[in-house]
Design a protein around this motif. Structure first.
Motif, short mmCIF file in Angstrom:
data_model
loop_
_atom_site.label_atom_id
_atom_site.label_comp_id
_atom_site.label_asym_id
_atom_site.label_seq_id
_atom_site.Cartn_x
_atom_site.Cartn_y
_atom_site.Cartn_z
N UNK A 50 0.84 -1.19 0.00
CA UNK A 50 0.00 0.00 0.00
C UNK A 50 0.88 1.24 0.00
N UNK A 51 0.60 2.16 0.91
CA UNK A 51 1.38 3.40 0.97
C UNK A 51 2.59 3.29 1.90
N UNK A 52 2.84 2.10 2.43
CA UNK A 52 4.01 1.87 3.27
C UNK A 52 3.80 2.09 4.75
N UNK A 53 2.56 2.31 5.17
CA UNK A 53 2.27 2.61 6.57
C UNK A 53 2.75 1.50 7.51
N UNK A 54 2.39 0.26 7.20
CA UNK A 54 2.80 -0.85 8.06
C UNK A 54 4.32 -1.01 8.04
N UNK A 58 7.25 -0.99 11.06
CA UNK A 58 8.27 -2.02 11.26
C UNK A 58 9.67 -1.43 11.20
N UNK A 59 9.89 -0.49 10.30
CA UNK A 59 11.20 0.18 10.22
C UNK A 59 11.48 0.95 11.51
N UNK A 60 10.45 1.55 12.09
CA UNK A 60 10.63 2.28 13.34
C UNK A 60 11.09 1.36 14.47
N UNK A 61 10.83 0.06 14.31
CA UNK A 61 11.27 -0.93 15.30
C UNK A 61 12.65 -1.50 14.94
N UNK A 62 13.30 -0.93 13.92
CA UNK A 62 14.65 -1.33 13.56
C UNK A 62 14.76 -2.44 12.53
N UNK A 63 13.66 -2.73 11.85
CA UNK A 63 13.70 -3.78 10.83
C UNK A 63 13.99 -3.19 9.45
N UNK A 64 14.58 -4.01 8.58
CA UNK A 64 14.79 -3.66 7.18
C UNK A 64 13.56 -4.16 6.44
N UNK A 65 12.87 -3.27 5.73
CA UNK A 65 11.58 -3.61 5.12
C UNK A 65 11.58 -3.28 3.63
N UNK A 66 11.16 -4.27 2.84
CA UNK A 66 10.92 -4.07 1.42
C UNK A 66 9.43 -4.29 1.16
N UNK A 67 8.89 -3.54 0.22
CA UNK A 67 7.47 -3.66 -0.08
C UNK A 67 7.21 -3.89 -1.55
N UNK A 77 5.06 5.85 -3.09
CA UNK A 77 4.88 6.38 -1.74
C UNK A 77 5.49 5.43 -0.72
N UNK A 78 5.22 4.14 -0.89
CA UNK A 78 5.77 3.13 0.03
C UNK A 78 7.29 3.11 -0.05
N UNK A 79 7.82 3.16 -1.26
CA UNK A 79 9.26 3.12 -1.44
C UNK A 79 9.98 4.26 -0.74
N UNK A 80 9.32 5.40 -0.61
CA UNK A 80 9.92 6.54 0.09
C UNK A 80 10.00 6.30 1.60
N UNK A 81 9.16 5.41 2.11
CA UNK A 81 9.13 5.13 3.55
C UNK A 81 9.88 3.85 3.92
N UNK A 82 10.13 2.99 2.93
CA UNK A 82 10.73 1.69 3.19
C UNK A 82 12.17 1.65 2.71
N UNK A 83 12.85 0.56 3.01
CA UNK A 83 14.22 0.40 2.52
C UNK A 83 14.24 0.15 1.02
#
Length: 133
Positions: A50-54, A58-67, A77-83
């Motif tokens: 989606x827009x990367x909210x979830x 998860x990134x705020x908890x220190x995880x590396x996240x791809x969407x 939009x998601x890519x701007x918030x995710x790794x």
């Protein structure tokens, strides 16, 4: 003479005006969903970002996240918030990551919307490490 319209109350747990089709389901609570990701999962794949909210939670908890997201605007939009963020149709997409890249994959309501999730599930299984969730 005009008739009186009768309306039924919303079904339990569903938003008013929603029906049982997943595309009308209420938006998920990202904090509730984030609790399902094991603490040991350092690398997470969000299969319907989606827009990367979830993923941002998860990134705020220190995880590396791809969407992965089908809609190109949402994927950006998601890519701007995710790794990493990838736009693509889950029916035809070959995920751009190596085998056994991720510890965990999440997919909110994606599978409920897919006609045949088996090919995509096989692709997700490929990028999950052995024992991944």
């Amino acid at each position: 003479m005009m008739g009186v319209m009768k309306t039924e109350p919303p079904k339990t747990g569903m938003a008013a005006g929603a029906d049982e089709r997943p595309e009308h389901a209420a938006a998920p609570d990202p904090l509730r969903l984030a609790r399902w990701v094991p603490g040991s999962a350092a690398k997470v794949l969000d299969c319907a970002a989606g827009d990367g909210t979830l993923g941002a939670q998860l990134r705020a908890c220190g995880r590396w996240v791809a969407g992965v997201e089908k809609d190109p605007k949402l994927a950006a939009t998601a890519g701007a918030q995710l790794d990493e963020g990838v736009a693509g149709d889950q029916y035809t997409l070959t995920l751009p990551w190596a085998d056994a890249t991720f510890d965990c994959a999440i997919a909110d309501v994606l599978y409920a919307r897919m006609r045949d999730p088996a090919p995509f599930l096989a692709e997700v299984a490929r990028v999950l490490r052995p024992g991944g969730l």
